[in-house]
Design a protein around this motif. Structure first.
Motif, PDB file in Angstrom:
ATOM      1  N   ALA A  33       8.512  -2.886   0.777  1.00 12.86           N
ATOM      2  CA  ALA A  33       7.113  -2.698   0.353  1.00 12.86           C
ATOM      3  C   ALA A  33       6.154  -3.276   1.384  1.00 12.86           C
ATOM      4  O   ALA A  33       6.510  -4.183   2.151  1.00 12.86           O
ATOM      5  CB  ALA A  33       6.895  -3.368  -0.991  1.00 12.86           C
ATOM      6  N   CYS A  34       4.938  -2.751   1.386  1.00 10.07           N
ATOM      7  CA  CYS A  34       3.922  -3.228   2.331  1.00 10.07           C
ATOM      8  C   CYS A  34       3.593  -4.696   2.040  1.00 10.07           C
ATOM      9  O   CYS A  34       3.343  -5.067   0.893  1.00 10.07           O
ATOM     10  CB  CYS A  34       2.665  -2.371   2.208  1.00 10.07           C
ATOM     11  N   GLY A  35       3.581  -5.510   3.093  1.00  7.30           N
ATOM     12  CA  GLY A  35       3.291  -6.929   2.913  1.00  7.30           C
ATOM     13  C   GLY A  35       1.908  -7.174   2.338  1.00  7.30           C
ATOM     14  O   GLY A  35       1.711  -8.120   1.576  1.00  7.30           O
ATOM     15  N   TYR A  36       0.949  -6.315   2.663  1.00  6.41           N
ATOM     16  CA  TYR A  36      -0.434  -6.557   2.248  1.00  6.41           C
ATOM     17  C   TYR A  36      -0.751  -6.007   0.856  1.00  6.41           C
ATOM     18  O   TYR A  36      -1.407  -6.675   0.069  1.00  6.41           O
ATOM     19  CB  TYR A  36      -1.401  -5.946   3.274  1.00  6.41           C
ATOM     20  N   CYS A  37      -0.269  -4.774   0.552  1.00  7.21           N
ATOM     21  CA  CYS A  37      -0.673  -4.144  -0.719  1.00  7.21           C
ATOM     22  C   CYS A  37       0.497  -3.955  -1.686  1.00  7.21           C
ATOM     23  O   CYS A  37       0.290  -3.631  -2.845  1.00  7.21           O
ATOM     24  CB  CYS A  37      -1.327  -2.791  -0.456  1.00  7.21           C
ATOM     25  N   ASP A  38       1.743  -4.118  -1.205  1.00  5.46           N
ATOM     26  CA  ASP A  38       2.959  -3.976  -2.001  1.00  5.46           C
ATOM     27  C   ASP A  38       3.304  -2.526  -2.373  1.00  5.46           C
ATOM     28  O   ASP A  38       4.134  -2.296  -3.242  1.00  5.46           O
ATOM     29  CB  ASP A  38       2.897  -4.849  -3.273  1.00  5.46           C
ATOM     30  N   SER A  73       4.400  -2.856   6.942  1.00  7.37           N
ATOM     31  CA  SER A  73       3.079  -2.472   6.431  1.00  7.37           C
ATOM     32  C   SER A  73       2.963  -0.962   6.229  1.00  7.37           C
ATOM     33  O   SER A  73       3.462  -0.179   7.030  1.00  7.37           O
ATOM     34  CB  SER A  73       2.026  -2.941   7.444  1.00  7.37           C
ATOM     35  N   CYS A  74       2.275  -0.572   5.157  1.00  5.69           N
ATOM     36  CA  CYS A  74       1.989   0.853   4.988  1.00  5.69           C
ATOM     37  C   CYS A  74       0.942   1.236   6.033  1.00  5.69           C
ATOM     38  O   CYS A  74       0.234   0.367   6.563  1.00  5.69           O
ATOM     39  CB  CYS A  74       1.502   1.158   3.573  1.00  5.69           C
ATOM     40  N   ARG A  75       0.848   2.530   6.314  1.00  5.70           N
ATOM     41  CA  ARG A  75      -0.063   2.932   7.397  1.00  5.70           C
ATOM     42  C   ARG A  75      -1.524   2.706   7.017  1.00  5.70           C
ATOM     43  O   ARG A  75      -2.375   2.503   7.880  1.00  5.70           O
ATOM     44  CB  ARG A  75       0.178   4.386   7.803  1.00  5.70           C
ATOM     45  N   PHE A  76      -1.815   2.699   5.702  1.00  4.02           N
ATOM     46  CA  PHE A  76      -3.205   2.498   5.277  1.00  4.02           C
ATOM     47  C   PHE A  76      -3.673   1.084   5.656  1.00  4.02           C
ATOM     48  O   PHE A  76      -4.735   0.908   6.236  1.00  4.02           O
ATOM     49  CB  PHE A  76      -3.333   2.718   3.760  1.00  4.02           C
ATOM     50  N   CYS A  77      -2.851   0.086   5.329  1.00  5.26           N
ATOM     51  CA  CYS A  77      -3.223  -1.299   5.647  1.00  5.26           C
ATOM     52  C   CYS A  77      -3.193  -1.536   7.148  1.00  5.26           C
ATOM     53  O   CYS A  77      -4.079  -2.174   7.702  1.00  5.26           O
ATOM     54  CB  CYS A  77      -2.284  -2.274   4.939  1.00  5.26           C
ATOM     55  N   ASN A  78      -2.149  -1.003   7.798  1.00  4.66           N
ATOM     56  CA  ASN A  78      -2.002  -1.252   9.230  1.00  4.66           C
ATOM     57  C   ASN A  78      -3.169  -0.664  10.021  1.00  4.66           C
ATOM     58  O   ASN A  78      -3.701  -1.294  10.931  1.00  4.66           O
ATOM     59  CB  ASN A  78      -0.667  -0.680   9.713  1.00  4.66           C
ATOM     60  N   ARG A 140      -5.066   4.352  -4.592  1.00  9.39           N
ATOM     61  CA  ARG A 140      -3.625   4.595  -4.435  1.00  9.39           C
ATOM     62  C   ARG A 140      -2.812   3.319  -4.678  1.00  9.39           C
ATOM     63  O   ARG A 140      -1.736   3.363  -5.241  1.00  9.39           O
ATOM     64  CB  ARG A 140      -3.310   5.183  -3.053  1.00  9.39           C
ATOM     65  N   HIS A 141      -3.341   2.166  -4.258  1.00  8.42           N
ATOM     66  CA  HIS A 141      -2.599   0.918  -4.444  1.00  8.42           C
ATOM     67  C   HIS A 141      -2.478   0.592  -5.940  1.00  8.42           C
ATOM     68  O   HIS A 141      -1.452   0.126  -6.413  1.00  8.42           O
ATOM     69  CB  HIS A 141      -3.272  -0.234  -3.714  1.00  8.42           C
ATOM     70  N   GLU A 142      -3.557   0.860  -6.654  1.00  6.35           N
ATOM     71  CA  GLU A 142      -3.578   0.614  -8.107  1.00  6.35           C
ATOM     72  C   GLU A 142      -2.604   1.571  -8.820  1.00  6.35           C
ATOM     73  O   GLU A 142      -1.796   1.156  -9.648  1.00  6.35           O
ATOM     74  CB  GLU A 142      -5.010   0.858  -8.574  1.00  6.35           C
TER      75      GLU A 142
HETATM   76 ZN   LIG Z   1      -0.413  -1.538   2.436  1.00  5.52          ZN
END
Ligand SMILES: [Zn+2]
Length: 199
Positions: A33-38, A73-78, A140-142
């Motif tokens: 999972a993405c470190g920032y948003c999971d 990281s997902c590409r959105f956060c990165n 999307r994260h929600e």
């Molecule tokens: Zn993310």
């Protein structure tokens, strides 16, 4: 609530020559999972999951292959994080108001949280800065968090239907058949979604 379903933790791993060779180590340590948003990599194009350099490699090339500086990281956060950094010292990621926090640290949870709807919120000024900078309030994260919660609720169904069947009450047959049907349908939808995302 915490941002992460399971807190990411970097192990001590063998040294590799290129940061891209750490991909499977990172996937394991960040629980896919993405470190920032999971967001989970099964739902968001795992092949496009990025390796983020916490202290940006464009500013700190010597940390390029340093495992402790990498975040799955997902590409959105990165993409949102890009090469943003306060100051020019890799050891100072924030000033208490602006900057970033390593998602593997407890400090991340002291500054960010998830509300009961699955939204990511800053608890402090620094946390709110991170939410704005990484766009952590994207719908999307929600939704992806709520989808995970729905799947874990669905996984309780077999135990529930067993109990209903064991009780043997007349009305229970309707409940069990409905629950089983619901489970079958959602599994079909899920397998279609996974095929559509991951090919
Ligand atoms: Zn993310």
């Amino acid at each position: 609530m915490y941002i992460h379903t399971k807190k990411p933790a970097r192990r001590v791993v063998p040294t590799r020559t290129k940061y891209s060779e750490y991909r499977s180590d990172l996937e394991l340590d960040f629980n896919g999972a993405c470190g920032y948003c999971d967001d989970n990599n099964l739902r968001v194009d795992s092949v496009c999951f990025h390796i983020d350099h916490f202290a940006p490699k464009s500013l700190f090339p010597l940390l390029q292959n340093e495992y402790t500086n990498l975040v799955y990281s997902c590409r959105f956060c990165n993409q949102c994080k890009s090469s943003h950094w306060i100051g020019n010292d890799a050891t100072i990621p924030h000033d208490g108001q602006k900057g970033f926090i390593d998602p593997c640290s407890n400090e991340y949870d002291q500054n960010l949280e998830r509300d009961s709807y699955g939204r990511i919120r800053g608890k402090t000024e620094l946390g709110r800065y991170i939410v704005r900078r990484l766009n952590l309030n994207l719908i999307r994260h929600e939704l992806l968090w709520n989808a995970r919660r729905a799947r874990s609720l669905r996984d309780v169904i077999p135990t529930l239907t067993e109990k209903y069947e064991a009780a043997g009450l007349p009305n229970n047959a309707i409940y069990t058949s409905l629950l089983k049907r619901y489970m079958e349908l959602t599994k079909q939808i899920e397998s279609y979604e996974l095929c559509a995302i991951n090919g």
